[in-house]
Design an enzyme around this catalytic site. Structure first.
Site, PDB file in Angstrom:
ATOM      1  N   ASN A  19      36.888  24.238  40.755  1.00  0.00           N
ATOM      2  CA  ASN A  19      37.402  23.404  39.526  1.00  0.00           C
ATOM      3  C   ASN A  19      38.656  23.142  39.542  1.00  0.00           C
ATOM      4  O   ASN A  19      39.093  22.475  38.477  1.00  0.00           O
ATOM      5  CB  ASN A  19      36.653  24.106  38.214  1.00  0.00           C
ATOM      6  CG  ASN A  19      37.561  25.629  38.186  1.00  0.00           C
ATOM      7  OD1 ASN A  19      38.270  25.888  39.154  1.00  0.00           O
ATOM      8  ND2 ASN A  19      37.554  26.198  36.921  1.00  0.00           N
ATOM      9  N   ASP A  47      41.602  24.431  39.595  1.00  0.00           N
ATOM     10  CA  ASP A  47      42.638  25.465  38.819  1.00  0.00           C
ATOM     11  C   ASP A  47      43.393  26.101  39.803  1.00  0.00           C
ATOM     12  O   ASP A  47      44.222  26.994  39.326  1.00  0.00           O
ATOM     13  CB  ASP A  47      42.182  26.169  37.735  1.00  0.00           C
ATOM     14  CG  ASP A  47      41.194  27.207  38.308  1.00  0.00           C
ATOM     15  OD1 ASP A  47      41.007  27.456  39.593  1.00  0.00           O
ATOM     16  OD2 ASP A  47      40.825  28.242  37.651  1.00  0.00           O
ATOM     17  N   ASP A 107      32.977  45.830  44.740  1.00  0.00           N
ATOM     18  CA  ASP A 107      34.415  46.663  44.827  1.00  0.00           C
ATOM     19  C   ASP A 107      34.213  47.592  43.656  1.00  0.00           C
ATOM     20  O   ASP A 107      34.015  47.119  42.278  1.00  0.00           O
ATOM     21  CB  ASP A 107      35.734  46.060  44.775  1.00  0.00           C
ATOM     22  CG  ASP A 107      36.600  46.595  45.607  1.00  0.00           C
ATOM     23  OD1 ASP A 107      37.053  47.749  45.497  1.00  0.00           O
ATOM     24  OD2 ASP A 107      37.214  45.799  46.630  1.00  0.00           O
ATOM     25  N   ASP A 166      37.319  51.901  45.853  1.00  0.00           N
ATOM     26  CA  ASP A 166      38.701  52.107  45.903  1.00  0.00           C
ATOM     27  C   ASP A 166      39.248  53.222  45.696  1.00  0.00           C
ATOM     28  O   ASP A 166      39.083  53.982  44.659  1.00  0.00           O
ATOM     29  CB  ASP A 166      39.187  50.812  44.598  1.00  0.00           C
ATOM     30  CG  ASP A 166      40.454  50.572  44.734  1.00  0.00           C
ATOM     31  OD1 ASP A 166      40.900  49.857  45.534  1.00  0.00           O
ATOM     32  OD2 ASP A 166      41.240  50.866  43.682  1.00  0.00           O
ATOM     33  N   GLU A 202      37.081  54.008  50.521  1.00  0.00           N
ATOM     34  CA  GLU A 202      38.551  53.614  51.174  1.00  0.00           C
ATOM     35  C   GLU A 202      39.006  54.928  51.232  1.00  0.00           C
ATOM     36  O   GLU A 202      39.494  55.831  50.129  1.00  0.00           O
ATOM     37  CB  GLU A 202      39.313  52.629  50.041  1.00  0.00           C
ATOM     38  CG  GLU A 202      40.670  52.525  50.632  1.00  0.00           C
ATOM     39  CD  GLU A 202      41.528  51.859  49.644  1.00  0.00           C
ATOM     40  OE1 GLU A 202      42.425  51.170  50.151  1.00  0.00           O
ATOM     41  OE2 GLU A 202      41.327  52.034  48.479  1.00  0.00           O
ATOM     42  N   HIS A 249      42.699  42.831  52.301  1.00  0.00           N
ATOM     43  CA  HIS A 249      43.511  42.096  51.647  1.00  0.00           C
ATOM     44  C   HIS A 249      44.920  43.119  51.519  1.00  0.00           C
ATOM     45  O   HIS A 249      45.686  42.701  50.690  1.00  0.00           O
ATOM     46  CB  HIS A 249      42.641  42.142  50.184  1.00  0.00           C
ATOM     47  CG  HIS A 249      42.347  43.474  49.672  1.00  0.00           C
ATOM     48  ND1 HIS A 249      41.559  44.218  50.323  1.00  0.00           N
ATOM     49  CD2 HIS A 249      42.688  44.062  48.902  1.00  0.00           C
ATOM     50  CE1 HIS A 249      41.253  45.375  49.713  1.00  0.00           C
ATOM     51  NE2 HIS A 249      42.291  45.272  48.647  1.00  0.00           N
ATOM     52  N   ASP A 250      44.942  44.201  52.011  1.00  0.00           N
ATOM     53  CA  ASP A 250      46.204  44.940  51.982  1.00  0.00           C
ATOM     54  C   ASP A 250      46.968  45.182  53.164  1.00  0.00           C
ATOM     55  O   ASP A 250      47.850  45.662  53.323  1.00  0.00           O
ATOM     56  CB  ASP A 250      45.514  46.533  51.551  1.00  0.00           C
ATOM     57  CG  ASP A 250      45.178  46.675  50.343  1.00  0.00           C
ATOM     58  OD1 ASP A 250      45.508  46.005  49.296  1.00  0.00           O
ATOM     59  OD2 ASP A 250      44.305  47.743  50.118  1.00  0.00           O
TER      60      ASP A 250
HETATM   61  C1  NOJ Z   1      43.582  49.826  47.250  1.00  0.00           C
HETATM   62  C2  NOJ Z   1      43.058  48.400  47.131  1.00  0.00           C
HETATM   63  O1  NOJ Z   1      42.781  47.811  48.247  1.00  0.00           O
HETATM   64  C3  NOJ Z   1      44.646  47.648  46.551  1.00  0.00           C
HETATM   65  O2  NOJ Z   1      44.316  46.162  46.912  1.00  0.00           O
HETATM   66  C4  NOJ Z   1      44.808  48.136  45.152  1.00  0.00           C
HETATM   67  O3  NOJ Z   1      46.064  47.432  45.080  1.00  0.00           O
HETATM   68  C5  NOJ Z   1      44.887  49.583  45.260  1.00  0.00           C
HETATM   69  N1  NOJ Z   1      43.793  50.194  45.746  1.00  0.00           N
HETATM   70  C6  NOJ Z   1      44.929  50.025  43.736  1.00  0.00           C
HETATM   71  O4  NOJ Z   1      43.570  49.618  43.108  1.00  0.00           O
HETATM   72 CA    CA Z   2      38.790  27.884  40.245  1.00  0.00          CA
END
Ligand code: NOJ
Ligand code: CA
Length: 616
Positions: free
Chosen positions: A76, A78, A151, A253, A312, A386-387
């Protein structure tokens, strides 16, 4: 006569009756014996099947594709990726040959940590869409035979969650016990670390009730009190609601952190060194109730569905990981470790990468972890998420001349190891770190906090920015998906929430679909190969070869009399491998044909990767 006859007849009849009865009994006995034997056989058969089905699982054979929804596709304009955008790209996702999508959190959230701070577990983040959008997305995934893993963020929630708003309002509020509090009249609480906080503390003072509350991450992420059975039943009920909606599993997580010693004892450095390998994460993963809570979760939720769970594995080690995933313990299915992605950091700095990281250590880490799950349990394999920074920038080489080859080489590694591969969106294109020059470009709470820490300490900020380009800055791995060479890589028509990488003009889906030699095409070949040879590539035995070779990662995988050799050059100087008595057979894949073999020595080109059958 008739009497005699009658008697004779009677006696004859009697004898016949006896004979008949015996015959019947005999037949029945035989039948029972036969039945018992066959029953016994079929019990054995069932046992066998149970054993096999215990070993073979859909989630072991799957390739997981992780999507960071904020950055995948904006529908959209944004500038923020959303569920409708993602749904529109499912044909692409399916074409990759993957089986499961892991989606980072999409629940309502004020986004202090991009969704890892949840304010309502039963609703969708406004920026991402609505529950209707979710339902459509899930149905479209299932229609294509794709499974969805969500997640689960339950070590903490958001300070804007109704539970926390209630809890902080007074010491006697019924929700007070949903969180961990330390009354200020007892003085300062014993130290606990808080990631993402400039002062490094895991406690925050809340003046309203003159108390501190615990948060292992930012102060916007208060830790839930799992020691309170009410919290556990709220969470289990919420999980059941999502499973009833049809989701196929959870990535959990920092799940090992959920249990706490609520006496909050003082932990000295000496104790940390002695009992917890000198690591706070190991301490945090050692809460006394952890396994009880996970078993309860399994009993009350997980055991009711055919779903997969992934811990995790923060703070877990080679000796504790099995406790989470041993099938007999009935807790979780898989876990992921941090040893691999923690390799090569320069001590004393924040995620500063040593460019000369050691391949021999890398091989040892992955081989040791393979052996943890060799007999039971199941592991995973990943190089990016993503980390983490982009895998090609960190473990391969993102210079233009090596990027494609090294990206294919890393793909070969991920998809030829034992353990379920978790593959991060964009890595199939060989997307690279964005390497921001200024702090203003960063959005991540972690990078901003670390920058502020260094600034407050009068440290070298320039050096910090340089280090983040190759090292750990999480935004490197969060830039928008590169769909085409157009403005904003086709991700959005608006202003993207995080800058798009300039290299979108060469690295994008459209261009790579047209090029048979692209990393994208290679990834598809590898997912196909893993499926076609699941006996060897998924379940087969792993053996490390030539462990001290500084340039080449070599191993075999074998099952049912079939054996392959995997050779991976991790260096820009290529590398060589001594075949000894091995005889090469058919090549399954090679990112740079041909394979140079001379006098029993294979010479690999820079970042060459191949899988080749062995005849002996
Ligand atoms: C692990 C997640 O992968 C990370 O992205 C997040 O910042 C921390 N846990 C806290 O939830
Ligand atoms: Ca969007």
């Amino acid at each position: 006569m008739s009497f005699i006859n009658k008697n004779i007849n009677e006696s004859y009849n009697f004898k016949f009756l006896i004979y008949f009865m015996f015959k019947q009994i005999f037949t029945v006995a035989i039948l029972i014996t036969v039945l018992m034997i066959s029953c016994n056989n079929s019990t054995n058969q069932t046992d066998q099947n149970t054993i096999n089905s215990k070993q073979e699982k859909w989630w072991k054979e799957a390739v997981v594709y992780q999507i960071y929804p904020r950055s995948f596709m904006d529908s959209n304009g944004d500038g923020v990726g959303d569920l409708k955008g993602l749904t529109g790209k499912l044909d692409y996702v399916k074409s990759l040959g993957i089986d499961i999508i892991w989606l980072n959190p999409i629940y309502s959230s004020p986004n202090a940590d991009n969704g890892y701070d949840i304010s309502n577990y039963d609703d969708i983040m406004k920026e991402f869409g609505t529950m209707d959008d979710f339902n459509v997305m899930l149905a479209e995934m299932h229609k294509r035979g794709l499974k969805l893993v969500m997640d689960l963020v339950v070590n903490h929630c958001s300070d804007e969650h109704e539970w926390f708003k209630q809890a902080r309002s007074s010491r006697t509020n019924p929700y007070r016990n949903y969180f961990h509090w330390w009354p200020a009249e007892k003085g300062k609480p014993p130290f606990r670390p808080g990631s993402f906080e400039v002062d490094g503390s895991g406690w925050r003072f809340d003046s309203l009730t003159n108390s501190y509350y615990l948060h292992y991450f930012s102060y916007k992420q208060p830790d839930l009190n799992w020691e309170n059975p009410k919290v556990r039943s709220e969470i289990f009920a919420m999980m059941n609601r999502w499973f009833k909606k049809g989701v196929d599993g959870f990535r959990m997580d920092v799940i090992p952190f959920i249990a706490k010693d609520t006496t909050f004892p003082v932990i000295t450095q000496k104790e940390l060194d002695k009992k917890y390998e000198g690591r706070w994460d190991v301490y945090m993963a050692s809460g006394p109730g952890l396994h009880q809570y996970l078993r309860e979760m399994n009993e009350q939720v997980l055991s009711k569905y055919d779903v997969m769970t992934l811990a995790e594995g923060a703070g877990t080690t080679k000796s504790t990981a099995m406790l989470l995933v041993d099938p007999e313990r009935k807790e979780l299915d898989m876990s992921y470790h941090f040893d691999g992605v923690s390799l090569g950091y320069v001590p004393g700095y924040f995620k500063k990468m040593n460019p000369n990281w050691n391949l021999v250590d890398f091989k040892k880490i992955y081989s040791d972890w393979d052996s943890v799950f060799a007999e039971k349990g199941w592991g995973t394999i990943y190089l990016g998420n993503h980390d983490q920074p982009r895998m090609v920038s960190r473990w391969g080489n993102d210079a233009p001349e090596y990027r494609e080859a090294s990206s294919k080489m890393l793909t070969t590694f991920l998809l030829s190891m034992r353990g379920t591969p978790f593959y991060y969106y964009g890595d199939e294109l060989g997307m690279t770190n964005i390497k921001f020059d200024k702090i203003e470009d960063y959005r991540d709470i972690e990078t901003l906090a670390e920058y502020a820490k260094i600034k407050n300490a009068g440290g070298d900020l320039k050096q910090f920015i340089e280090d983040q380009k190759t090292g750990g800055a999480r935004d490197n791995g969060r830039t928008p998906m590169q769909w085409n060479a157009e403005a904003n890589a086709g991700f959005t028509t608006g202003i993207p929430w995080l800058k798009v990488n300039e290299n979108k003009s060469e690295i994008n889906v459209e261009a790579e679909e047209k090029n048979d030699n692209s990393p994208l095409k290679y990834f598809k070949k590898m997912t196909g190969l893993r499926k076609d040879h699941k006996d060897v590539l998924v379940y087969g035995k792993y053996t490390l070869l030539d462990k001290d070779n500084p340039d080449v990662y070599a191993y075999t995988r074998e099952a049912n009399g079939k054996k392959v050799l995997v050779l991976l050059s991790f260096r820009k100087n290529g590398g060589s491998f001594q075949l000894d008595k091995m005889q090469l057979g058919e090549e399954w894949i090679n990112n740079m044909q041909p394979l140079q073999v001379k006098e029993n020595i294979i010479s690999l080109k820079p970042y060459q990767a191949c899988i080749v059958e062995l005849k002996n």
